[in-house]
Design an enzyme around this catalytic site. Structure first.
Site, PDB file in Angstrom:
ATOM      1  N   ASP A  33     -20.321  -7.267  25.017  1.00  0.00           N
ATOM      2  CA  ASP A  33     -19.901  -6.481  26.350  1.00  0.00           C
ATOM      3  C   ASP A  33     -19.591  -7.722  27.301  1.00  0.00           C
ATOM      4  OD1 ASP A  33     -21.760  -3.890  27.835  1.00  0.00           O
ATOM      5  OD2 ASP A  33     -20.970  -5.466  29.067  1.00  0.00           O
ATOM      6  N   LEU A  35     -19.770  -7.330  30.488  1.00  0.00           N
ATOM      7  CA  LEU A  35     -20.719  -7.500  31.499  1.00  0.00           C
ATOM      8  C   LEU A  35     -19.997  -7.374  32.936  1.00  0.00           C
ATOM      9  CD1 LEU A  35     -23.179 -10.109  30.710  1.00  0.00           C
ATOM     10  CD2 LEU A  35     -23.506  -7.928  30.227  1.00  0.00           C
ATOM     11  N   THR A  36     -19.336  -6.102  33.058  1.00  0.00           N
ATOM     12  CA  THR A  36     -18.904  -5.767  34.341  1.00  0.00           C
ATOM     13  C   THR A  36     -19.993  -5.247  35.231  1.00  0.00           C
ATOM     14  OG1 THR A  36     -18.713  -3.290  33.858  1.00  0.00           O
ATOM     15  CG2 THR A  36     -16.831  -4.774  33.133  1.00  0.00           C
ATOM     16  N   THR A 134     -16.175  11.437  25.632  1.00  0.00           N
ATOM     17  CA  THR A 134     -16.610  12.482  26.636  1.00  0.00           C
ATOM     18  C   THR A 134     -16.062  13.779  26.428  1.00  0.00           C
ATOM     19  OG1 THR A 134     -16.566  13.046  29.044  1.00  0.00           O
ATOM     20  CG2 THR A 134     -15.068  11.605  28.223  1.00  0.00           C
ATOM     21  N   ASP A 135     -16.840  14.892  26.928  1.00  0.00           N
ATOM     22  CA  ASP A 135     -16.404  16.516  26.732  1.00  0.00           C
ATOM     23  C   ASP A 135     -15.168  16.324  28.072  1.00  0.00           C
ATOM     24  OD1 ASP A 135     -17.877  16.143  29.197  1.00  0.00           O
ATOM     25  OD2 ASP A 135     -19.060  18.098  28.737  1.00  0.00           O
ATOM     26  N   GLU A 136     -15.004  15.473  29.178  1.00  0.00           N
ATOM     27  CA  GLU A 136     -14.166  15.534  30.109  1.00  0.00           C
ATOM     28  C   GLU A 136     -12.773  15.683  29.493  1.00  0.00           C
ATOM     29  OE1 GLU A 136     -14.753  13.495  33.833  1.00  0.00           O
ATOM     30  OE2 GLU A 136     -17.079  13.193  33.356  1.00  0.00           O
ATOM     31  N   TYR A 160     -10.247   8.739  34.703  1.00  0.00           N
ATOM     32  CA  TYR A 160     -10.770   8.529  33.768  1.00  0.00           C
ATOM     33  C   TYR A 160     -11.013   9.259  32.400  1.00  0.00           C
ATOM     34  CZ  TYR A 160     -15.515   8.768  31.269  1.00  0.00           C
ATOM     35  OH  TYR A 160     -16.447   8.730  30.454  1.00  0.00           O
ATOM     36  N   ALA A 162      -8.323  11.130  31.643  1.00  0.00           N
ATOM     37  CA  ALA A 162      -6.990  10.873  30.837  1.00  0.00           C
ATOM     38  C   ALA A 162      -7.090   9.575  29.761  1.00  0.00           C
ATOM     39  CB  ALA A 162      -5.821  10.879  31.928  1.00  0.00           C
ATOM     40  N   LYS A 164      -9.677   8.097  28.637  1.00  0.00           N
ATOM     41  CA  LYS A 164     -10.480   8.589  27.355  1.00  0.00           C
ATOM     42  C   LYS A 164      -9.825   9.305  26.426  1.00  0.00           C
ATOM     43  CE  LYS A 164     -14.405   7.402  26.777  1.00  0.00           C
ATOM     44  NZ  LYS A 164     -14.954   6.250  26.101  1.00  0.00           N
ATOM     45  N   LYS A 199     -24.262   7.058  39.703  1.00  0.00           N
ATOM     46  CA  LYS A 199     -24.080   8.489  38.982  1.00  0.00           C
ATOM     47  C   LYS A 199     -24.994   9.404  39.974  1.00  0.00           C
ATOM     48  CE  LYS A 199     -21.082   6.919  36.108  1.00  0.00           C
ATOM     49  NZ  LYS A 199     -21.208   6.480  34.775  1.00  0.00           N
ATOM     50  N   ARG A 294     -14.411  15.990  45.554  1.00  0.00           N
ATOM     51  CA  ARG A 294     -13.546  15.016  45.094  1.00  0.00           C
ATOM     52  C   ARG A 294     -12.257  15.678  44.540  1.00  0.00           C
ATOM     53  NH1 ARG A 294     -16.283  14.011  39.335  1.00  0.00           N
ATOM     54  NH2 ARG A 294     -17.472  12.063  40.221  1.00  0.00           N
ATOM     55  N   HIS A 297     -11.324  17.851  41.062  1.00  0.00           N
ATOM     56  CA  HIS A 297     -12.735  18.070  40.604  1.00  0.00           C
ATOM     57  C   HIS A 297     -12.785  19.113  39.525  1.00  0.00           C
ATOM     58  CE1 HIS A 297     -17.041  17.259  41.687  1.00  0.00           C
ATOM     59  NE2 HIS A 297     -16.843  17.218  40.360  1.00  0.00           N
TER      60      HIS A 297
HETATM   61  P1  NAD Z   1     -21.562   2.420  31.463  1.00  0.00           P
HETATM   62  O1  NAD Z   1     -20.605   2.466  32.667  1.00  0.00           O
HETATM   63  O2  NAD Z   1     -22.838   2.505  31.959  1.00  0.00           O
HETATM   64  O3  NAD Z   1     -21.493   1.029  30.609  1.00  0.00           O
HETATM   65  C1  NAD Z   1     -20.091   0.592  30.036  1.00  0.00           C
HETATM   66  C2  NAD Z   1     -20.509  -0.708  29.540  1.00  0.00           C
HETATM   67  O4  NAD Z   1     -19.228  -1.259  28.908  1.00  0.00           O
HETATM   68  C3  NAD Z   1     -21.054  -1.649  30.661  1.00  0.00           C
HETATM   69  O5  NAD Z   1     -21.916  -2.647  30.041  1.00  0.00           O
HETATM   70  C4  NAD Z   1     -19.841  -2.881  30.944  1.00  0.00           C
HETATM   71  O6  NAD Z   1     -20.134  -3.991  31.251  1.00  0.00           O
HETATM   72  C5  NAD Z   1     -19.085  -2.480  29.211  1.00  0.00           C
HETATM   73  N1  NAD Z   1     -17.507  -2.866  29.722  1.00  0.00           N
HETATM   74  C6  NAD Z   1     -16.569  -2.259  30.660  1.00  0.00           C
HETATM   75  N2  NAD Z   1     -15.258  -2.799  30.463  1.00  0.00           N
HETATM   76  C7  NAD Z   1     -15.639  -3.806  29.222  1.00  0.00           C
HETATM   77  C8  NAD Z   1     -14.684  -4.478  28.521  1.00  0.00           C
HETATM   78  N3  NAD Z   1     -13.386  -4.626  28.853  1.00  0.00           N
HETATM   79  N4  NAD Z   1     -15.045  -5.167  27.386  1.00  0.00           N
HETATM   80  C9  NAD Z   1     -16.267  -5.284  26.979  1.00  0.00           C
HETATM   81  N5  NAD Z   1     -17.427  -4.368  27.693  1.00  0.00           N
HETATM   82  C10 NAD Z   1     -16.950  -3.763  28.642  1.00  0.00           C
HETATM   83  O7  NAD Z   1     -21.186   3.632  30.908  1.00  0.00           O
HETATM   84  P2  NAD Z   1     -21.934   4.855  29.973  1.00  0.00           P
HETATM   85  O8  NAD Z   1     -22.564   5.639  30.900  1.00  0.00           O
HETATM   86  O9  NAD Z   1     -23.196   4.003  29.267  1.00  0.00           O
HETATM   87  O10 NAD Z   1     -20.833   5.388  28.850  1.00  0.00           O
HETATM   88  C11 NAD Z   1     -20.749   4.774  27.513  1.00  0.00           C
HETATM   89  C12 NAD Z   1     -19.619   5.395  26.957  1.00  0.00           C
HETATM   90  O11 NAD Z   1     -20.083   6.885  26.580  1.00  0.00           O
HETATM   91  C13 NAD Z   1     -18.350   5.401  27.588  1.00  0.00           C
HETATM   92  O12 NAD Z   1     -17.275   5.074  26.597  1.00  0.00           O
HETATM   93  C14 NAD Z   1     -18.170   6.947  28.197  1.00  0.00           C
HETATM   94  O13 NAD Z   1     -16.827   7.189  28.366  1.00  0.00           O
HETATM   95  C15 NAD Z   1     -19.001   7.527  27.318  1.00  0.00           C
HETATM   96  N6  NAD Z   1     -19.635   9.006  27.817  1.00  0.00           N
HETATM   97  C16 NAD Z   1     -20.420   8.766  28.824  1.00  0.00           C
HETATM   98  C17 NAD Z   1     -20.996   9.761  29.259  1.00  0.00           C
HETATM   99  C18 NAD Z   1     -22.161   9.881  30.559  1.00  0.00           C
HETATM  100  O14 NAD Z   1     -22.431  10.852  30.968  1.00  0.00           O
HETATM  101  N7  NAD Z   1     -22.582   8.756  30.886  1.00  0.00           N
HETATM  102  C19 NAD Z   1     -20.972  11.232  28.694  1.00  0.00           C
HETATM  103  C20 NAD Z   1     -20.126  11.209  27.700  1.00  0.00           C
HETATM  104  C21 NAD Z   1     -19.538   9.867  27.038  1.00  0.00           C
END
Ligand code: NAD
Length: 355
Positions: A33, A35-36, A134-136, A160, A162, A164, A199, A294, A297
């Site tokens: 990670d 860590l953003t 994602t389903d988006e 976002y 697009a 994904k 969120k 948004r 949306h």
């Molecule tokens: P999140 O934003 O909570 O976490 C993302 C993580 O990725 C963070 O820990 C961040 O530090 C890390 N990160 C970001 N850029 C990085 C980089 N360049 N290199 C390494 N690490 C990096 O996201 P989430 O909600 O846990 O989602 C995780 C995945 O699941 C994503 O791919 C998202 O598209 C997908 N997803 C999310 C949802 C949802 O409802 N949250 C639903 C379906 C799919």
């Protein structure tokens, strides 16, 4: 016993996956990670001292860093969750989404391919690259009563989704062109413990507790199919272990709710679980505030999860009602985690900028 490289393991869903793997399996986990702002190692308290857990602070856009991680840890499975994930941020600043979600996924695919090509044949056959999406990517169901299936055409609406969608296409191409053993999952909206309070669900819980407005886009009639994060983590581990190579699996909660309904449910739960409201607040629902919608949306997303159910026997354990109650209880019981996210101390200390 396998070694599983989880990208984005300090995020909301990634940390749930790691907790599941450490607590429910004998596998070794490598959390990669960058860590953003969305990465919080405090979400892994309790499993991070386990000898089967390893952490690598690395950017998925850095090919040399990835090469080193593959060489050192020799993973059997990659579960790729690292992404920029917040739609509103993608509208304000799409560049980071293009970089991480598209260029980063490409860089990770290439690092995985180079590593995989040199594996002995039996290890090559067992290797998996699991891309979490994602389903988006399917776009807007609008007023239609249909559900997204694995065959639904891609029609993303936001920067976002697009980005994904682009990453999903890259993963499929690496399977078809190079034979990299990939599997893709597309999941609906997640909610649950450790979700960053930008969120909807955690934002509403925490704003309500502070007596702040509860913002709802437009009329709040957007419909999402909500899934409890631990059900998603369980589905992901199942697909990574048993999913068929080259396939896509949709994951959803059979829990379609309008945003307004979600917010009203949270208010009702808080009336019961946190009856001592901030001064001047009679009912939590009085804090609901409609704000400008948004741009772009999507109105409705809903998932047909029959394929994963039929092939892998997965079904959600939580209903929306049980999952939401657990979530509200978790936020009430974990105020320290919330406060440290809200005041930024989870990052400042990590960056050495003082407490
Ligand atoms: P999140 O934003 O909570 O976490 C993302 C993580 O990725 C963070 O820990 C961040 O530090 C890390 N990160 C970001 N850029 C990085 C980089 N360049 N290199 C390494 N690490 C990096 O996201 P989430 O909600 O846990 O989602 C995780 C995945 O699941 C994503 O791919 C998202 O598209 C997908 N997803 C999310 C949802 C949802 O409802 N949250 C639903 C379906 C799919």
């Amino acid at each position: 016993m396998k070694t599983i490289l989880v990208t984005g393991g300090a995020g909301f869903i990634g940390s749930a996956v790691i907790r599941h793997l450490i607590e429910q399996s004998d596998h070794t986990v490598v959390n990669l990670d960058k860590l953003t702002y969305a990465g919080n190692l405090e979400s892994l308290n309790g499993v991070d001292h386990n000898p089967r857990y390893n952490f690598e602070q690395e950017d998925i856009c850095n090919p040399l860093g990835l090469q080193r991680v593959f060489r050192v840890h020799q993973p059997d499975i990659v579960m790729h969750l690292a992404a920029e994930s917040h739609v509103d941020r993608s509208i304000d600043g799409p560049a980071a989404f293009i970089q991480t979600n598209i260029v980063g996924t490409y860089t990770l695919l290439e690092a995985a391919r180079k590593y995989w090509e040199k594996l002995p044949q039996d290890k090559q056959a067992q290797f998996r690259f699991h891309h979490i999406s994602t389903d988006e990517v399917y776009g807007d169901l609008g007023g239609s009563p249909g559900l997204f299936t694995e065959e639904s055409p891609y029609a993303p609406s936001s920067p976002y989704s697009a980005s994904k969608a682009s990453s999903d296409h890259l993963v499929r191409a690496w399977f078809r062109t190079y034979g990299l053993p990939t599997v893709v999952t597309n999941c609906s909206n997640n909610y649950g413990p450790y979700q960053f309070p930008e969120k909807l669900i955690p934002l509403i819980i925490l704003n309500a507790l502070e007596g702040k407005p509860l913002p709802i886009y437009g009329k709040g009639d957007q419909i999402r199919d909500w899934l409890y994060v631990e059900d998603h983590a369980r589905a992901l581990c199942l697909v990574a272990a048993e999913g068929r190579v080259g396939e896509t699996y949709n994951i959803g909660g059979h829990a379609e709710k309008q945003n307004l309904e979600v917010v009203q449910c949270i208010c009702e739960l808080l009336e019961e679980l946190a009856p001592n409201k901030p001064e001047g607040i009679k009912h939590y629902r009085d804090l609901i505030t409609f704000v400008r919608d948004r741009p772009g949306h999507d109105r409705r997303y809903a998932i047909d999860a029959s394929k994963i159910q039929a092939e892998l026997g997965w079904a959600p354990a939580e209903t929306f009602e049980t999952g939401l109650r657990k979530t509200v209880e978790w936020y009430l019981e974990n105020q320290t985690w919330c406060e440290r996210v809200q005041d930024g101390s989870y990052r400042r200390e990590r960056l050495g900028v003082g407490a």
